[in-house]
Design a protein around this motif. Structure first.
Motif, PDB file in Angstrom:
ATOM      1  N   THR A  17       0.833  -1.214   0.000  1.00 50.69           N
ATOM      2  CA  THR A  17       0.000   0.000   0.000  1.00 50.69           C
ATOM      3  C   THR A  17       0.864   1.258   0.000  1.00 50.69           C
ATOM      4  OG1 THR A  17      -1.710  -1.203   1.199  1.00 50.69           O
ATOM      5  CG2 THR A  17      -1.863   1.175   1.230  1.00 50.69           C
ATOM      6  N   PHE A  21       1.000   4.257  -2.715  1.00 49.14           N
ATOM      7  CA  PHE A  21       0.777   5.653  -2.298  1.00 49.14           C
ATOM      8  C   PHE A  21       1.889   6.567  -2.798  1.00 49.14           C
ATOM      9  CE2 PHE A  21      -1.933   5.109   1.817  1.00 49.14           C
ATOM     10  CZ  PHE A  21      -3.011   4.774   1.032  1.00 49.14           C
ATOM     11  N   ALA A 140      -6.318   5.315  -3.919  1.00 49.55           N
ATOM     12  CA  ALA A 140      -5.278   6.338  -4.099  1.00 49.55           C
ATOM     13  C   ALA A 140      -4.989   6.540  -5.593  1.00 49.55           C
ATOM     14  CB  ALA A 140      -4.006   5.927  -3.363  1.00 49.55           C
ATOM     15  N   GLN A 144      -5.619   9.917  -7.863  1.00 54.19           N
ATOM     16  CA  GLN A 144      -4.533  10.540  -8.632  1.00 54.19           C
ATOM     17  C   GLN A 144      -4.882  10.693 -10.107  1.00 54.19           C
ATOM     18  OE1 GLN A 144      -0.338   9.433  -7.895  1.00 54.19           O
ATOM     19  NE2 GLN A 144      -1.123   8.151  -6.252  1.00 54.19           N
ATOM     20  N   LEU A 202     -11.836  11.549   0.620  1.00 56.25           N
ATOM     21  CA  LEU A 202     -10.924  11.075   1.665  1.00 56.25           C
ATOM     22  C   LEU A 202     -11.618  11.076   3.040  1.00 56.25           C
ATOM     23  CD1 LEU A 202      -7.621  12.831   0.557  1.00 56.25           C
ATOM     24  CD2 LEU A 202      -8.357  10.501   0.117  1.00 56.25           C
TER      25      LEU A 202
END
Length: 347
Positions: A17, A21, A140, A144, A202
């Motif tokens: 993870t 990220f 994530a 992005q 988020l």
């Protein structure tokens, strides 16, 4: 499981993870997702039960298909643009393939079919990891790359997930399947607001993790996997039963509980963006989810003496689970709504 092996697997979960990220390069991101998948597979199959092996196989096949699609899409994008940078997704075909693959990874409708089946075959703690931690890396990547993705596609995925998550959970009696459909619906809420206010995505993710953790840990503490079992836990631990009912209502988004905050802010943002019809449909879809949470609350708190239960009361052994994670997640899942103005100021 051997504690050294368990430590290695959990460390690999964290590493995968974190790698996703931190990366802005498609190959590194893909590598992080693969480490994540390979680390959780032994955890899923550790009980050597046919259902666990079946769930692990289904999970592996879907995740492998999604990873292959991500690799193909990023290679196509690199071929067209000359670079592997995540922020340079100028090819609409590659963008559509990436969002389809990531939707498959986190279980967004209409790529959600594996999620309830896989979660049903796992024990509650592995199911908790699958419902929370395993969502972080793909989300994530979605955050992005969201600016390069067609807004209509994101809206469709979000709306379908919210509706499917509501409809699918209505006729379930297995708690893990209900929580799987709950997860699909919450993912829909996060995706629908992503293009307008990523910070609300988020916030919704953070609240979802706390509420889901509390729900899973409560079920683990009471050894409950079916609605029928829930009706017998009030006599053993009335305080836990009360807290569990409130956590479920919080998942449904009822004020004055924490779960109301992300839904309220997301509906407000959709109305600000001039999408009142979409906000109305989302609010109505939330009522579907609320219905099956209310079913669980009814089974837990209202089907008590002098009613006669038509099923055998299961044996309960003393739990060895730490109570601090359950207490912390329950407090956050119930009491954060008064902090909403401060949180809005921060985001």
């Amino acid at each position: 499981m051997n504690p050294y092996v368990l430590t290695a697997l959990l460390s690999s979960l964290g590493l995968g993870t974190t790698l996703t990220f931190a990366s802005s390069h498609w190959l590194l991101a893909w590598m992080g997702l693969e480490i994540n998948t390979l680390a959780i597979i032994p955890l899923m199959a550790q009980h050597h039960h046919p259902r666990a092996v079946e769930a692990t196989t289904k999970y592996f096949l879907t995740q492998a298909a999604a990873a292959a699609m991500i690799l193909f899409a990023s290679t196509t994008n690199a071929w067209l643009t000359g670079g592997w940078d995540m922020n340079d997704m100028s090819s609409p075909i590659a963008s559509a393939m990436v969002i389809a693959a990531l939707a498959l990874k986190i279980g967004l409708a209409p790529m959600h079919f594996w999620m309830p089946e896989v979660l049903q075959g796992l024990d509650l703690l592995t199911g908790l990891i699958l419902s929370t931690w395993q969502k972080l890396a793909p989300l994530a990547l979605i955050v992005q790359t969201a600016q390069a993705i067609d807004p209509l596609l994101l809206t469709t995925l979000g709306l379908m997930s919210t509706l499917v998550g509501g409809w699918g959970g209505l006729n379930q009696t297995q708690l893990r399947k209900i929580l799987a459909y709950s997860s699909i619906a919450h993912m829909g809420w996060m995706i629908i607001v992503l293009q307008y206010a990523p910070q609300l995505t988020l916030l919704a993710l953070l609240m979802y993790i706390f509420m889901t953790s509390s729900a899973f840990l409560t079920l683990k503490a009471s050894s409950s996997t079916k609605i029928g079992t829930l009706a017998t836990i009030w006599s053993k631990s009335p305080i836990l039963t009360t807290a569990a009912a409130l956590v479920l209502l919080s998942l449904g988004g009822l004020p004055p509980l924490t779960g109301f905050m992300p839904k309220w802010l997301i509906l407000q943002e959709l109305a600000k963006q001039g999408l009142p019809l979409l906000a109305t449909v989302m609010a109505l879809a939330a009522l579907l989810s609320l219905y099956f949470y209310l079913r669980l609350c009814y089974a837990m708190t209202l089907t008590i003496s002098p009613h006669t239960n038509t099923f055998i009361t299961p044996w309960r052994v003393q739990t060895t689970q730490f109570s601090f994670p359950l207490a912390l997640s329950t407090v956050v899942a119930l009491g954060l709504l008064p902090m909403a103005p401060a949180i809005v100021m921060l985001i």
